[in-house]
Each structure stands twice: as C-alpha cells, then as structure tokens.
Design a protein around this motif. Structure first.
Motif, mmCIF file in Angstrom:
data_model
loop_
_atom_site.group_PDB
_atom_site.id
_atom_site.type_symbol
_atom_site.label_atom_id
_atom_site.label_comp_id
_atom_site.label_asym_id
_atom_site.label_seq_id
_atom_site.Cartn_x
_atom_site.Cartn_y
_atom_site.Cartn_z
ATOM 1 N N CYS A 179 0.848 -1.184 0.000
ATOM 2 C CA CYS A 179 0.000 0.000 0.000
ATOM 3 C C CYS A 179 0.890 1.243 0.000
ATOM 4 O O CYS A 179 2.110 1.134 0.124
ATOM 5 C CB CYS A 179 -0.945 -0.001 1.202
ATOM 6 S SG CYS A 179 -0.106 0.113 2.803
ATOM 7 N N VAL A 180 0.286 2.400 -0.156
ATOM 8 C CA VAL A 180 1.047 3.656 -0.181
ATOM 9 C C VAL A 180 1.097 4.238 1.225
ATOM 10 O O VAL A 180 0.095 4.229 1.954
ATOM 11 C CB VAL A 180 0.401 4.678 -1.142
ATOM 12 C CG1 VAL A 180 1.207 5.980 -1.150
ATOM 13 C CG2 VAL A 180 0.320 4.102 -2.551
ATOM 14 N N SER A 195 -3.805 5.045 -7.587
ATOM 15 C CA SER A 195 -3.155 4.337 -8.684
ATOM 16 C C SER A 195 -1.690 4.737 -8.714
ATOM 17 O O SER A 195 -1.322 5.836 -8.278
ATOM 18 C CB SER A 195 -3.807 4.696 -10.026
ATOM 19 O OG SER A 195 -5.124 4.209 -10.102
ATOM 20 N N LEU A 196 -0.876 3.872 -9.264
ATOM 21 C CA LEU A 196 0.553 4.157 -9.314
ATOM 22 C C LEU A 196 0.850 5.430 -10.097
ATOM 23 O O LEU A 196 1.749 6.195 -9.729
ATOM 24 C CB LEU A 196 1.294 2.965 -9.928
ATOM 25 C CG LEU A 196 1.337 1.697 -9.067
ATOM 26 C CD1 LEU A 196 1.927 0.541 -9.864
ATOM 27 C CD2 LEU A 196 2.126 1.927 -7.794
ATOM 28 N N ASP A 197 0.088 5.677 -11.166
ATOM 29 C CA ASP A 197 0.391 6.866 -11.972
ATOM 30 C C ASP A 197 0.094 8.169 -11.234
ATOM 31 O O ASP A 197 0.542 9.243 -11.645
ATOM 32 C CB ASP A 197 -0.340 6.823 -13.315
ATOM 33 C CG ASP A 197 -1.841 6.673 -13.182
ATOM 34 O OD1 ASP A 197 -2.381 6.891 -12.069
ATOM 35 O OD2 ASP A 197 -2.498 6.337 -14.193
ATOM 36 N N GLU A 198 -0.639 8.097 -10.118
ATOM 37 C CA GLU A 198 -0.883 9.294 -9.315
ATOM 38 C C GLU A 198 0.340 9.656 -8.467
ATOM 39 O O GLU A 198 0.366 10.702 -7.822
ATOM 40 C CB GLU A 198 -2.092 9.083 -8.408
ATOM 41 C CG GLU A 198 -3.414 8.941 -9.148
ATOM 42 C CD GLU A 198 -4.586 8.730 -8.219
ATOM 43 O OE1 GLU A 198 -5.115 9.730 -7.680
ATOM 44 O OE2 GLU A 198 -4.947 7.552 -8.002
ATOM 45 N N LEU A 223 8.112 1.424 -13.210
ATOM 46 C CA LEU A 223 8.579 1.601 -14.583
ATOM 47 C C LEU A 223 7.551 1.079 -15.581
ATOM 48 O O LEU A 223 7.277 1.714 -16.611
ATOM 49 C CB LEU A 223 9.918 0.881 -14.783
ATOM 50 C CG LEU A 223 11.172 1.591 -14.265
ATOM 51 C CD1 LEU A 223 12.370 0.643 -14.290
ATOM 52 C CD2 LEU A 223 11.469 2.822 -15.103
ATOM 53 N N GLU A 224 6.977 -0.071 -15.269
ATOM 54 C CA GLU A 224 5.951 -0.641 -16.145
ATOM 55 C C GLU A 224 4.704 0.229 -16.201
ATOM 56 O O GLU A 224 3.966 0.207 -17.189
ATOM 57 C CB GLU A 224 5.593 -2.054 -15.667
ATOM 58 C CG GLU A 224 6.711 -3.071 -15.864
ATOM 59 C CD GLU A 224 6.404 -4.414 -15.232
ATOM 60 O OE1 GLU A 224 5.348 -4.528 -14.565
ATOM 61 O OE2 GLU A 224 7.211 -5.356 -15.398
ATOM 62 N N SER A 225 4.477 1.012 -15.134
ATOM 63 C CA SER A 225 3.312 1.894 -15.115
ATOM 64 C C SER A 225 3.578 3.213 -15.836
ATOM 65 O O SER A 225 2.675 4.035 -15.993
ATOM 66 C CB SER A 225 2.867 2.164 -13.678
ATOM 67 O OG SER A 225 3.771 3.036 -13.028
ATOM 68 N N LYS A 272 -4.600 0.598 -6.027
ATOM 69 C CA LYS A 272 -5.530 -0.036 -6.965
ATOM 70 C C LYS A 272 -4.847 -1.206 -7.678
ATOM 71 O O LYS A 272 -5.483 -2.211 -7.983
ATOM 72 C CB LYS A 272 -6.037 0.995 -7.972
ATOM 73 C CG LYS A 272 -6.921 2.062 -7.337
ATOM 74 C CD LYS A 272 -7.363 3.107 -8.350
ATOM 75 C CE LYS A 272 -8.217 4.188 -7.671
ATOM 76 N NZ LYS A 272 -8.630 5.258 -8.615
ATOM 77 N N GLU A 273 -3.548 -1.051 -7.966
ATOM 78 C CA GLU A 273 -2.779 -2.157 -8.548
ATOM 79 C C GLU A 273 -2.271 -3.078 -7.429
ATOM 80 O O GLU A 273 -2.113 -2.638 -6.288
ATOM 81 C CB GLU A 273 -1.593 -1.626 -9.354
ATOM 82 C CG GLU A 273 -1.974 -0.748 -10.531
ATOM 83 C CD GLU A 273 -2.132 0.716 -10.168
ATOM 84 O OE1 GLU A 273 -2.253 1.537 -11.088
ATOM 85 O OE2 GLU A 273 -2.114 1.039 -8.960
#
Length: 309
Positions: A179-180, A195-198, A223-225, A272-273
């Motif tokens: 988790c974050v 989400s990771l992109d956030e 990196l994949e995100s 979320k991921e």
C-alpha cells in the motif's frame, strides 16, 4: 617424522594454515596481517615455520611482490577444500545439537512481527510446547547464506526475496499486498485509494536495496506503469522509513501489515494495482526435522487467524 605425525603432534595447526591462506588470497603480508588482526612479524614467522615443517617453499618473495610457488598454489587449493569441509562438519554438529534440544533458529527482519507473527508463534507454542525459538535478525540475502551454511533452519522474507533461491525452497505463509504510505499532512492523505500513476511527481523513500529485493521489484512495477520514481532516500530499518515519511513530504510503498503497528503522523492508502508483499518461509526442502515441518504446516493457518486485512 612424516607429515601425519607433524599434524598429530601440533607442528602443523589449523591456525598456521589459516594464516597461509590469508596471505595467498591477498598476496600481501601486511594486508593479510591486518585482516587477521595480528602484526606482520608473527604472521611471517608462522609461514616460515610451515615451510620448514613441510620442507617446501610456498611463496617467492621480493621487496615488491609476493607470489605463490607451484607447491604454494596446490596448498592454497587444498586449504580451500579443507576449510569448506571444516565449516560443513561444524555446521552438521551444530544442526544436530539443535535437533536434540528442539530449537528452531529463525532468520528474520523485525518488521515480520508487524504481520502478526508473534501472536501466531504463541498459538504454535500451545500445540508444540516442546519447541523453542531462537530469533536471528538477518536481511533476506544473509538469511539465504545462513540457511546454506546451516546456521538457521528457516528464513522469513517477502515475495521479492524468494526469487532465484536454488537450492533452497520457499513456502507461502501469508498473502498481503503493498500500500502507499504518506504523512498525515500530505495532500494525498484523504485519498480512499491510489493508482501508481498518481505518484509520478512524488519523491520516494525505500528500504535499502541490499536489505530488500522488494525495492527493486517496486521500482520495476513503477517503470511498467510509465515512470521512473525519484528515489530521494534509502534507509536500513523499516522504523526509520516510517519516521522519514512522518516528518517529510516523501512517500513510500510498504506491506499493508505495517499499519497494524501503532504509528503516529502517517496514513496508509490502498493501491488499486496489486504489488505482492506476501510472507514466505525459506528453508531446505530436504530437511527431515519434525520441528521445521511442524512450523511450515501450522504457521500459515495461524497467521490467517490474526485477521490482518
């Protein structure tokens, strides 16, 4: 007097061979003496005594260089085999001793206890009161080495540290996600999930990569995100990581079970991921010890009973 008699009467000793091996490894008497924590004079005396007893020249010495002779190279190879055999023999004896006194040596990082491991062990002891535990705090990579050398019976590590561990085996004990982690003053603190992109513009603090393969795994997922994270700091201890996040604008990605500990000034936000933070036992699959098999069988269910979600 033959060589066997020289060994039996103590003229050739393990210390003498260890001194020789140290010099043969670094090819420098001064450096070898420093490694052995002795002065150069007794080291040179021991090497000369060994050469005298064996009636050979082991090193070619000049004012600038030290080089092994052919006989010295042969002794270096034999010493490597001897020390490996000696270590294996001592490890077998200590392992046999643990079997006799029902002690299970467990290598771990203290943060494993935040996942309810202590409560699970207490329940385990109710069913197996004859077993005792010896906890040895080791980073996952050092756990693997300790297992191979039979200094511990079981290692406890996260999913990322169970990859490429041959000849060892791994068994899932408890499944949980990452988790974050943010401070209670961070702008993201009110988010119900992320989400990771956030996190693309955030600065990160992680556990040092030499202590945890999870850091490299998390960076690979980021990196994949679509972005490479700005890693501002790496720390050794999870408690230090929590303190850094609590007192800064940096964020981190940590196992969800960390929130079971009573931390101040931080917030845990679900991802979320899915990034695995699963807890595994690492062990020798060929182990016939009843205590180890009992541990591997019982602990998964006992950890699940702790209702960590």
């Amino acid at each position: 007097m033959d060589i066997n008699e020289n060994v039996l009467n103590g003229r050739i000793t393990l210390k003498m061979l260890r001194y020789f091996y140290a010099v043969s490894q670094c090819m420098h008497f001064g450096q070898a003496a420093e490694q052995l924590n002795i002065s150069k004079s007794p080291l040179s005396a021991q090497i000369k005594e060994l050469e005298s007893v064996l009636d050979v020249i082991l090193f070619e010495r000049t004012t600038r260089h030290v080089q092994l002779t052919e006989v010295g190279l042969l002794l270096q190879q034999e010493c490597a085999l001897l020390f490996e055999l000696f270590r294996d023999s001592i490890n077998k004896v200590t392992q046999a001793g643990r079997e006799l006194d029902n002690t299970i040596n467990i290598g771990l990082m203290s943060s494993i206890f935040w996942a309810g491991f202590g409560a699970a062990l207490r329940e385990f002891k109710k069913s197996y009161p004859e077993y005792t535990f010896n906890f040895i705090e080791l980073a996952p990579q050092k756990q693997k080495q300790a297992l191979i050398e039979h200094r511990i019976d079981i290692g406890l590590a996260r999913f990322a540290d169970t990859q490429n561990i041959h000849p060892l085996s791994a068994k899932l004990l408890y499944a949980e996600p990452m988790c974050v982690l943010v401070s209670d003053e961070h702008p993201l603190k009110r988010k119900q999930s992320l989400s990771l992109d956030e996190l693309i513009n955030e600065e990160f603090v992680f556990i040092d990569r030499t202590n945890s393969a999870s850091t490299d795994m998390i960076i690979e997922v980021l990196l994949e995100s679509g972005f490479y994270p700005k890693v501002t700091q790496e720390v050794i201890e999870p408690t230090t990581l929590m303190a850094v996040v609590a007192t800064s604008t940096m964020v981190s990605i940590v196992p969800q079970s960390y929130r079971q500990h009573q931390w101040q000034n931080v917030c845990f936000i679900p991802l979320k991921e899915t990034i695995s933070a699963d807890i595994y036992a690492i062990y020798h699959s060929g182990s016939a010890r009843e205590s180890v098999n009992a541990f591997l069988t019982a602990i998964p269910g006992l950890l699940s009973q702790q209702n960590i979600s």
